[in-house]
Write a protein that holds these residues in place. Sequence first.
Motif, mmCIF file in Angstrom:
data_model
loop_
_atom_site.group_PDB
_atom_site.id
_atom_site.type_symbol
_atom_site.label_atom_id
_atom_site.label_comp_id
_atom_site.label_asym_id
_atom_site.label_seq_id
_atom_site.Cartn_x
_atom_site.Cartn_y
_atom_site.Cartn_z
ATOM 1 N N THR A 141 1.033 -1.176 -0.068
ATOM 2 C CA THR A 141 0.083 0.205 0.236
ATOM 3 C C THR A 141 0.910 1.246 -0.074
ATOM 4 O O THR A 141 2.054 1.221 -0.100
ATOM 5 C CB THR A 141 -0.763 0.097 1.248
ATOM 6 O OG1 THR A 141 -0.193 0.376 2.467
ATOM 7 C CG2 THR A 141 -1.533 -1.228 1.598
ATOM 8 N N ASP A 142 0.316 2.283 0.230
ATOM 9 C CA ASP A 142 0.966 3.565 0.499
ATOM 10 C C ASP A 142 2.120 3.379 1.563
ATOM 11 O O ASP A 142 3.189 4.363 1.416
ATOM 12 C CB ASP A 142 0.052 4.878 0.694
ATOM 13 C CG ASP A 142 -0.518 5.116 -0.462
ATOM 14 O OD1 ASP A 142 -0.114 4.670 -1.503
ATOM 15 O OD2 ASP A 142 -1.534 5.941 -0.587
ATOM 16 N N ASP A 143 1.893 2.585 2.558
ATOM 17 C CA ASP A 143 2.938 2.441 3.602
ATOM 18 C C ASP A 143 3.865 1.637 3.226
ATOM 19 O O ASP A 143 3.707 0.573 2.719
ATOM 20 C CB ASP A 143 2.090 1.621 4.782
ATOM 21 C CG ASP A 143 2.914 1.456 6.062
ATOM 22 O OD1 ASP A 143 4.131 1.777 5.985
ATOM 23 O OD2 ASP A 143 2.496 0.883 6.972
ATOM 24 N N PRO A 144 4.951 1.937 3.103
ATOM 25 C CA PRO A 144 6.286 1.166 2.648
ATOM 26 C C PRO A 144 6.154 -0.320 3.262
ATOM 27 O O PRO A 144 6.913 -1.029 2.593
ATOM 28 C CB PRO A 144 7.439 1.911 2.877
ATOM 29 C CG PRO A 144 7.028 3.303 3.010
ATOM 30 C CD PRO A 144 5.731 3.390 3.437
ATOM 31 N N ASP A 145 5.770 -0.337 4.547
ATOM 32 C CA ASP A 145 6.132 -1.544 5.559
ATOM 33 C C ASP A 145 5.074 -2.393 5.390
ATOM 34 O O ASP A 145 4.658 -2.691 6.380
ATOM 35 C CB ASP A 145 6.436 -1.196 6.720
ATOM 36 C CG ASP A 145 8.043 -0.328 6.801
ATOM 37 O OD1 ASP A 145 8.654 -0.630 6.031
ATOM 38 O OD2 ASP A 145 8.217 0.551 7.773
ATOM 39 N N SER A 146 4.026 -2.441 4.466
ATOM 40 C CA SER A 146 2.799 -3.137 4.432
ATOM 41 C C SER A 146 3.028 -4.345 3.373
ATOM 42 O O SER A 146 1.758 -4.949 3.404
ATOM 43 C CB SER A 146 1.701 -2.019 4.018
ATOM 44 O OG SER A 146 1.982 -1.643 2.691
ATOM 45 N N ALA A 147 3.967 -4.645 2.824
ATOM 46 C CA ALA A 147 3.804 -6.114 2.013
ATOM 47 C C ALA A 147 4.100 -7.133 2.904
ATOM 48 O O ALA A 147 4.105 -7.283 4.037
ATOM 49 C CB ALA A 147 5.368 -5.975 1.541
ATOM 50 N N GLY A 148 3.009 -8.148 2.313
ATOM 51 C CA GLY A 148 2.778 -9.320 2.951
ATOM 52 C C GLY A 148 3.037 -10.654 2.068
ATOM 53 O O GLY A 148 4.004 -11.330 2.543
ATOM 54 N N SER A 149 2.075 -10.787 1.138
ATOM 55 C CA SER A 149 2.316 -11.927 0.358
ATOM 56 C C SER A 149 2.096 -11.769 -1.133
ATOM 57 O O SER A 149 2.370 -12.491 -1.960
ATOM 58 C CB SER A 149 1.055 -13.118 0.490
ATOM 59 O OG SER A 149 -0.123 -12.628 0.515
ATOM 60 N N GLN A 150 1.466 -10.606 -1.570
ATOM 61 C CA GLN A 150 1.356 -10.224 -2.851
ATOM 62 C C GLN A 150 2.584 -9.825 -3.509
ATOM 63 O O GLN A 150 3.341 -9.129 -2.908
ATOM 64 C CB GLN A 150 0.001 -9.216 -3.036
ATOM 65 C CG GLN A 150 -1.210 -9.569 -2.724
ATOM 66 C CD GLN A 150 -2.368 -8.375 -3.016
ATOM 67 O OE1 GLN A 150 -2.355 -8.095 -3.985
ATOM 68 N NE2 GLN A 150 -3.123 -8.549 -1.973
ATOM 69 N N PHE A 151 2.776 -10.429 -4.693
ATOM 70 C CA PHE A 151 4.142 -10.177 -5.531
ATOM 71 C C PHE A 151 3.703 -9.719 -6.846
ATOM 72 O O PHE A 151 2.930 -10.224 -7.400
ATOM 73 C CB PHE A 151 5.215 -11.173 -5.394
ATOM 74 C CG PHE A 151 4.608 -12.432 -6.116
ATOM 75 C CD1 PHE A 151 5.180 -12.542 -7.294
ATOM 76 C CD2 PHE A 151 3.921 -13.298 -5.249
ATOM 77 C CE1 PHE A 151 4.707 -13.793 -7.860
ATOM 78 C CE2 PHE A 151 3.655 -14.601 -5.941
ATOM 79 C CZ PHE A 151 3.912 -14.898 -7.163
ATOM 80 N N PHE A 152 4.457 -9.033 -7.596
ATOM 81 C CA PHE A 152 4.336 -8.776 -9.197
ATOM 82 C C PHE A 152 5.461 -8.958 -9.688
ATOM 83 O O PHE A 152 6.620 -9.250 -9.386
ATOM 84 C CB PHE A 152 3.961 -7.213 -9.364
ATOM 85 C CG PHE A 152 5.126 -6.381 -8.906
ATOM 86 C CD1 PHE A 152 6.236 -5.836 -9.823
ATOM 87 C CD2 PHE A 152 5.251 -5.773 -7.654
ATOM 88 C CE1 PHE A 152 7.214 -5.137 -9.221
ATOM 89 C CE2 PHE A 152 6.261 -5.093 -7.007
ATOM 90 C CZ PHE A 152 7.323 -4.684 -7.876
ATOM 91 N N ILE A 153 5.388 -9.210 -10.966
ATOM 92 C CA ILE A 153 6.557 -9.656 -11.914
ATOM 93 C C ILE A 153 6.484 -8.472 -12.905
ATOM 94 O O ILE A 153 5.310 -8.540 -13.765
ATOM 95 C CB ILE A 153 6.521 -10.948 -12.532
ATOM 96 C CG1 ILE A 153 6.531 -12.005 -11.351
ATOM 97 C CG2 ILE A 153 7.777 -11.127 -13.491
ATOM 98 C CD1 ILE A 153 6.503 -13.430 -11.852
#
Length: 206
Positions: A141-153
Amino acid sequence: RRARARAPGLAVAFLVMAVVGCAPVETRAPISPPPPESPAAAAPALAAPRSGMVKTAVIRTERGTIRFVLLDKIAPRHVENFVALTNKGYYQNLLFHRVLPGVLIQGGDPKGDGTGGPGYAVKAEFSDYPHTAGTVGMARTDDPDSAGSQFFIARKDMPNWNGTYTVFGQVYEGLDVVNAVAAGEHLLDVRIVEVERAKLPQDILR
């Protein structure tokens, strides 16, 4: 609000803006309050590969197989988290819920609509690793520390994303599959496999 990566040309820019903004964000709004970090994400304990070997991820899709190197030296928390989720079967049969032609494919959401995650967040690990075709990064999200499981290529070079998303992998085989994936298709499963370092493109290793 920080500007997101923009694709060149008005037509592409309009397409990207029409699909929940133009960067690979994980949800429409920041998580509030932010969930706690997972034990794995807070204290990486990734087992070292055997001598001369490199940990890689093998993604099986409806279009074929994608293989990418796990860049644990620049993103140890994210690699540890990805490996832990993979070993639990977390990614089995999930949708590629976000597919932008010529830009990216995104998956890893158990809800299948871009709003789901593992219930915790991983602290950002930004680096100077460039976003090129085949770069694997964490959505947030806009929060830099909000990554969890979703990833992109990434499907092409996206220099405007450099330093704004955590890069934790780089595709070395199956970029044609990345470009062929269509919206609504499934990520069938993911496996972690050790590959001889000498058999990998040396320019992508860090």
